[in-house]
Motif scaffolding. Structure first.
Motif, short mmCIF file in Angstrom:
data_model
loop_
_atom_site.label_atom_id
_atom_site.label_comp_id
_atom_site.label_asym_id
_atom_site.label_seq_id
_atom_site.Cartn_x
_atom_site.Cartn_y
_atom_site.Cartn_z
N ILE A 197 -43.44 5.84 -47.94
CA ILE A 197 -44.14 5.82 -49.22
C ILE A 197 -44.69 4.44 -49.52
CG2 ILE A 197 -43.81 6.03 -51.71
CD1 ILE A 197 -41.81 8.32 -51.07
N ASP A 198 -43.88 3.41 -49.30
CA ASP A 198 -44.31 2.05 -49.58
C ASP A 198 -45.49 1.65 -48.69
OD1 ASP A 198 -42.45 1.80 -51.59
OD2 ASP A 198 -40.98 0.72 -50.36
N ARG A 199 -45.49 2.10 -47.46
CA ARG A 199 -46.63 1.81 -46.58
C ARG A 199 -47.91 2.40 -47.15
NH1 ARG A 199 -45.56 2.56 -40.19
NH2 ARG A 199 -47.80 2.82 -40.40
N LEU A 200 -47.84 3.63 -47.64
CA LEU A 200 -49.02 4.27 -48.22
C LEU A 200 -49.47 3.56 -49.49
CD1 LEU A 200 -47.96 7.98 -47.65
CD2 LEU A 200 -50.01 6.91 -46.69
N LEU A 201 -48.52 3.20 -50.33
CA LEU A 201 -48.88 2.49 -51.57
C LEU A 201 -49.46 1.11 -51.26
CD1 LEU A 201 -45.82 3.43 -53.85
CD2 LEU A 201 -48.12 4.46 -53.82
N ASP A 202 -48.94 0.46 -50.22
CA ASP A 202 -49.50 -0.82 -49.81
C ASP A 202 -50.93 -0.66 -49.29
OD1 ASP A 202 -47.14 -2.08 -50.50
OD2 ASP A 202 -46.39 -2.23 -48.43
N LEU A 203 -51.15 0.40 -48.49
CA LEU A 203 -52.50 0.66 -47.99
C LEU A 203 -53.49 0.82 -49.13
CD1 LEU A 203 -52.06 3.19 -45.02
CD2 LEU A 203 -52.97 0.87 -44.88
N ALA A 204 -53.06 1.53 -50.17
CA ALA A 204 -53.93 1.79 -51.32
C ALA A 204 -53.94 0.64 -52.31
CB ALA A 204 -53.49 3.08 -52.02
N GLU A 205 -53.16 -0.41 -52.03
CA GLU A 205 -53.05 -1.59 -52.89
C GLU A 205 -52.65 -1.21 -54.30
OE1 GLU A 205 -56.65 -3.89 -52.49
OE2 GLU A 205 -56.18 -4.47 -50.43
N VAL A 206 -51.63 -0.38 -54.40
CA VAL A 206 -51.13 0.07 -55.70
C VAL A 206 -50.18 -0.99 -56.27
CG1 VAL A 206 -49.73 1.82 -56.87
CG2 VAL A 206 -51.38 2.49 -55.10
N GLY A 207 -50.45 -1.42 -57.48
CA GLY A 207 -49.62 -2.42 -58.13
C GLY A 207 -49.73 -2.32 -59.64
N GLU A 208 -49.42 -3.40 -60.32
CA GLU A 208 -49.44 -3.43 -61.77
C GLU A 208 -50.82 -3.04 -62.30
OE1 GLU A 208 -47.92 -3.63 -65.42
OE2 GLU A 208 -46.72 -4.24 -63.68
N GLY A 209 -50.84 -2.01 -63.15
CA GLY A 209 -52.07 -1.59 -63.80
C GLY A 209 -52.96 -0.66 -62.99
N THR A 210 -52.62 -0.38 -61.73
CA THR A 210 -53.44 0.52 -60.92
C THR A 210 -53.49 1.91 -61.53
OG1 THR A 210 -52.85 -0.66 -58.88
CG2 THR A 210 -53.72 1.59 -58.63
N ARG A 211 -54.69 2.46 -61.62
CA ARG A 211 -54.85 3.86 -62.00
C ARG A 211 -54.80 4.68 -60.71
NH1 ARG A 211 -60.60 3.58 -64.49
NH2 ARG A 211 -60.75 2.24 -62.64
N LEU A 212 -53.71 5.42 -60.53
CA LEU A 212 -53.47 6.12 -59.27
C LEU A 212 -53.51 7.63 -59.48
CD1 LEU A 212 -52.51 6.28 -56.28
CD2 LEU A 212 -50.16 6.19 -57.14
N LEU A 213 -54.25 8.30 -58.61
CA LEU A 213 -54.24 9.77 -58.54
C LEU A 213 -53.49 10.17 -57.28
CD1 LEU A 213 -55.20 12.63 -59.42
CD2 LEU A 213 -57.25 12.23 -58.00
N GLU A 214 -52.50 11.03 -57.44
CA GLU A 214 -51.81 11.61 -56.28
C GLU A 214 -52.16 13.08 -56.20
OE1 GLU A 214 -47.34 12.05 -54.33
OE2 GLU A 214 -47.54 11.96 -56.51
N ILE A 215 -52.65 13.52 -55.05
CA ILE A 215 -52.97 14.93 -54.83
C ILE A 215 -51.86 15.53 -53.99
CG2 ILE A 215 -54.63 16.56 -53.90
CD1 ILE A 215 -56.83 14.54 -54.38
N GLY A 216 -51.02 16.34 -54.63
CA GLY A 216 -49.85 16.90 -53.98
C GLY A 216 -48.61 16.13 -54.38
N THR A 217 -47.96 16.55 -55.46
CA THR A 217 -46.86 15.80 -56.06
C THR A 217 -45.60 15.82 -55.21
OG1 THR A 217 -47.69 16.40 -58.25
CG2 THR A 217 -45.42 15.62 -58.14
N GLY A 218 -45.35 16.94 -54.52
CA GLY A 218 -44.02 17.12 -53.95
C GLY A 218 -43.03 17.16 -55.10
N TRP A 219 -41.89 16.49 -54.92
CA TRP A 219 -40.90 16.44 -56.00
C TRP A 219 -40.91 15.09 -56.72
CZ3 TRP A 219 -40.24 19.46 -51.70
CH2 TRP A 219 -39.99 20.82 -51.94
N GLY A 220 -42.00 14.31 -56.51
CA GLY A 220 -42.24 13.19 -57.38
C GLY A 220 -41.86 11.81 -56.89
N GLU A 221 -41.31 11.65 -55.69
CA GLU A 221 -40.82 10.34 -55.27
C GLU A 221 -41.93 9.30 -55.19
OE1 GLU A 221 -37.85 7.52 -54.08
OE2 GLU A 221 -37.70 9.52 -54.99
N LEU A 222 -43.08 9.66 -54.63
CA LEU A 222 -44.16 8.69 -54.51
C LEU A 222 -44.65 8.26 -55.89
CD1 LEU A 222 -47.00 8.55 -51.95
CD2 LEU A 222 -47.56 8.32 -54.37
#
Length: 428
Positions: A197-222
């Motif tokens: 999960i952290d690798r994917l978030l790093d790829l997308a440069e997700v950090g403070e204030g990022t507006r993130l859309l996740e397509i496919g929630t699963g059970w919410g860990e990401l």
């Protein structure tokens, strides 16, 4: 191929093959196999034995006859039913025969790995050229229209949150982990899932204030890990069971103000986001809707945005050959599903979006290890699966599904990728 009238089978035909009869109300095509003509069964038996003779397997039939070059053992308890099902329904029949207890393998993954490694040569070339005449077509009702996708997703992911919790780890992640120091088995699967999960978030440069859309929630860990970084997350799912658990987890983690879980199709989303992440969701989209899926990623991203995807893939020639064929996995596990090839993904992105494929990393061996751990946990918790109301046929179905998937990755027939797609800083 046509068949004659079926013969009912309400009790095990081979003593010891199963501990309980197949319930015909729940599993009609397993309990009542198609009755095929003697000629068709003989033809199927000849084709099967010709294929097995050249494989590193040891296949022992009930009459004592053994074929194969040696290797993992497959025991066929009921050759007549086994060949009849394959003659009538090909690989669907092969899987249903296992569900019915008509064959077994002490090392199921090993046996299926041999078959997966030789998948392209199992069916003789003349029959492959006539695939359109004998292979079943995918049912129109399973198309991934917005309504069809809801039904398809619900049939798998709404089985029971308690069921999935029995074999998944504490993160409830239902996708490939990324292990440290692979193939070392010193690390917990939960740690390996968080790394993925952290690798994917790093790829997308997700950090403070990022507006993130996740397509496919699963059970919410990401979504939770992204929110813990300071992102504002909108996550979409079509599974009510998953939505309810993800909402509950967000409240438990104190992150409900940063995580919005929506029961919504990706095609219905209209927001603008800095990043999009989607983990092993494209396999449920269907080839017909791949252009729509990737255009949605493009449309939802702000200029300069980044999309990180994790996707199971298969070789392009095998995907093309099987694209319109109805499979056992589609019938019993993932209705409407289709695994893409890397060529199909990259061609769709190139032809239908303004996105640029910036990076791709594959790690199929890690998925084989992930599946091994799930399969072993599922087996260990057989009594709890039974207590949840799932019968022996279901347990054989899921044992076969997990082993079949693991074998695909071990043989290299399947792979898994993490992609990064980027959008230009200025709209085109």
């Amino acid at each position: 191929m046509t068949t004659t009238h079926p013969r009912p089978v309400t009790t095990p035909r081979v003593p010891g093959a199963r501990s309980a009869p197949v319930d015909p109300a729940r599993w009609p095509d397993v309990a009542v196999p198609p009755r095929t003509s003697r000629a068709r069964r003989a033809t199927a038996a000849a084709v099967v034995r010709r294929a097995l003779d050249r494989l590193p397997l040891r296949v022992r039939f009930a009459d004592g006859d053994t074929v194969g070059l040696g290797g993992p053992l497959v025991e066929v308890h009921d050759p007549d039913a086994f060949h009849g099902r394959i003659g009538a329904q090909g690989l669907i029949g092969f899987g249903e025969s296992y569900m019915a207890g008509e064959w077994d393998a002490p090392d199921l993954v090993g046996a299926l790995t041999v078959l997966a490694a030789n998948a392209a040569e199992l069916v003789p070339a003349p029959l492959q050229r006539l695939r359109g005449l004998w292979a079943q077509r995918q049912p129109a009702a399973r198309r991934n229209t917005p309504e069809g996708a809801r039904s398809n997703i619900s049939s798998h992911y709404d089985l029971s949150n308690d069921l999935f919790a029995l074999f998944l780890d504490e993160t409830l992640s239902y996708s490939s982990a990324v292990f440290l120091g692979f193939p070392s088995r010193q690390e917990s699967i939960a740690a390996a899932q968080r790394r993925k999960i952290d690798r994917l978030l790093d790829l997308a440069e997700v950090g403070e204030g990022t507006r993130l859309l996740e397509i496919g929630t699963g059970w919410g860990e990401l979504a939770l890990r992204a929110a813990a970084r300071g992102a504002h997350v909108t996550t979409l799912t079509l599974s009510r069971e998953q939505r309810d658990r993800a909402v509950e987890r967000a409240h438990e983690a104190g992150l409900a103000d940063r995580v919005r879980v929506e029961l919504r199709d990706y095609r219905e989303e209209t927001g603008t986001y800095d990043a999009v992440v989607s983990v092993e969701m494209i396999e449920a989209v269907g080839a017909e809707f791949w252009p729509v899926y990737f255009r949605t990623l493009d449309d939802r991203l702000a200029p300069g945005g980044r999309a990180a995807l994790q996707a199971i893939t298969m070789p392009h020639d095998r995907m093309t050959a099987a694209r319109d064929t109805y499979t056992w996995i589609q019938k019993y596990v993932f209705p409407g599903g289709l695994i893409p090839s890397t060529d199909a993904i990259e061609e769709t992105v190139r032809d239908h979006t303004g996105l640029r494929a910036a990076r791709r990393d594959d790690f199929g061996a890690h998925y084989a290890e992930t599946l091994r751990l799930w399969r072993e946990r599922f087996t260990e918790h057989a009594d709890e699966v039974d207590a949840l109301g799932f019968d022996e046929t279901f347990r054989r179905l899921w044992t076969f599904y997990l082993a079949y998937s693991e074998a695909g990755f071990r043989a290299g027939y399947l792979d898994v990728q993490q992609y990064l797609f980027t959008k230009e800083s200025h709209a085109r």
